[in-house]
Scaffold this motif. Structure first.
Motif, PDB file in Angstrom:
ATOM      1  N   CYS A 237      -5.217   0.697  -3.140  1.00  0.00           N
ATOM      2  CA  CYS A 237      -4.137   0.796  -4.130  1.00  0.00           C
ATOM      3  C   CYS A 237      -4.684   1.253  -5.478  1.00  0.00           C
TER       4      CYS A 237
ATOM      5  N   CYS B 150       4.019  -1.353  -3.896  1.00  0.00           N
ATOM      6  CA  CYS B 150       3.147  -2.381  -3.307  1.00  0.00           C
ATOM      7  C   CYS B 150       3.477  -3.699  -3.997  1.00  0.00           C
TER       8      CYS B 150
ATOM      9  N   HIS C 246       0.814  -1.223   0.000  1.00  0.00           N
ATOM     10  CA  HIS C 246       0.000   0.000   0.000  1.00  0.00           C
ATOM     11  C   HIS C 246       0.848   1.274   0.000  1.00  0.00           C
TER      12      HIS C 246
ATOM     13  N   CYS D  73       0.247  -6.665  -7.263  1.00  0.00           N
ATOM     14  CA  CYS D  73      -0.318  -5.314  -7.326  1.00  0.00           C
ATOM     15  C   CYS D  73       0.548  -4.406  -8.203  1.00  0.00           C
TER      16      CYS D  73
ATOM     17  N   CYS E 211      -4.095  -4.888  -5.558  1.00  0.00           N
ATOM     18  CA  CYS E 211      -4.391  -5.793  -4.440  1.00  0.00           C
ATOM     19  C   CYS E 211      -5.716  -5.439  -3.798  1.00  0.00           C
TER      20      CYS E 211
HETATM   21 ZN   LIG Z   1      -1.422  -2.893  -3.572  1.00  0.00          ZN
END
Ligand SMILES: [Zn+2]
Length: 179
Positions: free
Chosen positions: A164, A144, A17, A139, A160
């Motif tokens: 995100c 991330c 993230h 992701c 993900c």
């Molecule tokens: Zn992500």
């Protein structure tokens, strides 16, 4: 499949993230990470030791190579074959008295780590073996490295989670405004 994603993300991710993260490094930290991840998913594990957690971190590191593998999928698959052998993966009907038989991919006397590795590895091998390896995604948002199993109809998932996706959209929007 969820188990593989969960273990990879809690044991082998180096960013999440938008932030770098340090994967858990000791058996105790790994055990705590597995417990909190599985408890959040509604299936708290029982009977795991710190040594098991260390071995599962190894498994997670190997399985991680299958996600977003692209052209490297054959190499990652060769390591998966090796993992399946080492953990004694074998289709077996498991039966408890009074309950319906259940197909799993480990021996009845397998250790918990071997059972998890064999079941997870087999699930991944079945996805790859039917030409769906691209559904093992990573992701695409900046910073991330979390992985996911893409269940969208046209295998179009890129992120993900929603946070995100929103972050990536906002930064693409800012980049367009600059030009
Ligand atoms: Zn992500």
């Amino acid at each position: 499949m969820e188990l593989a994603v969960l273990l990879v993300n809690v044991l082998a991710a180096d960013s999440a993230h938008g932030r770098p993260v340090t994967p858990p490094l000791t058996g105790g930290e790994r055990l705590a990470a597995i417990h909190s991840g599985l408890s959040a998913a509604g299936r708290p594990p029982s009977g795991l030791t710190t040594a098991d957690a260390d071995r599962l971190a190894e498994v997670a590191g190997e399985v991680r190579l299958l996600y977003g593998a692209g052209d490297c999928l054959p190499e990652a698959a060769a390591r998966l074959n090796d993992l399946l052998r080492r953990h004694g993966a074998v289709p077996t009907l498991h039966g408890d008295p009074g309950k319906p038989l259940r197909l799993a991919f480990h021996r009845p006397d397998a250790t918990l780590v071997d059972a998890w590795a064999a079941d997870m590895g087999t699930a991944l091998a079945m996805v790859i073996g039917v030409g769906q390896g691209a559904r093992l995604g990573v992701c695409q948002a900046a910073t991330c490295s979390l992985v996911f199993f893409d269940t969208t109809r046209n295998a179009s998932r890129r992120f993900c989670d929603l946070s995100c996706q929103n972050r990536a959209k906002a930064s693409a929007y800012r980049a367009r405004r600059r030009t």
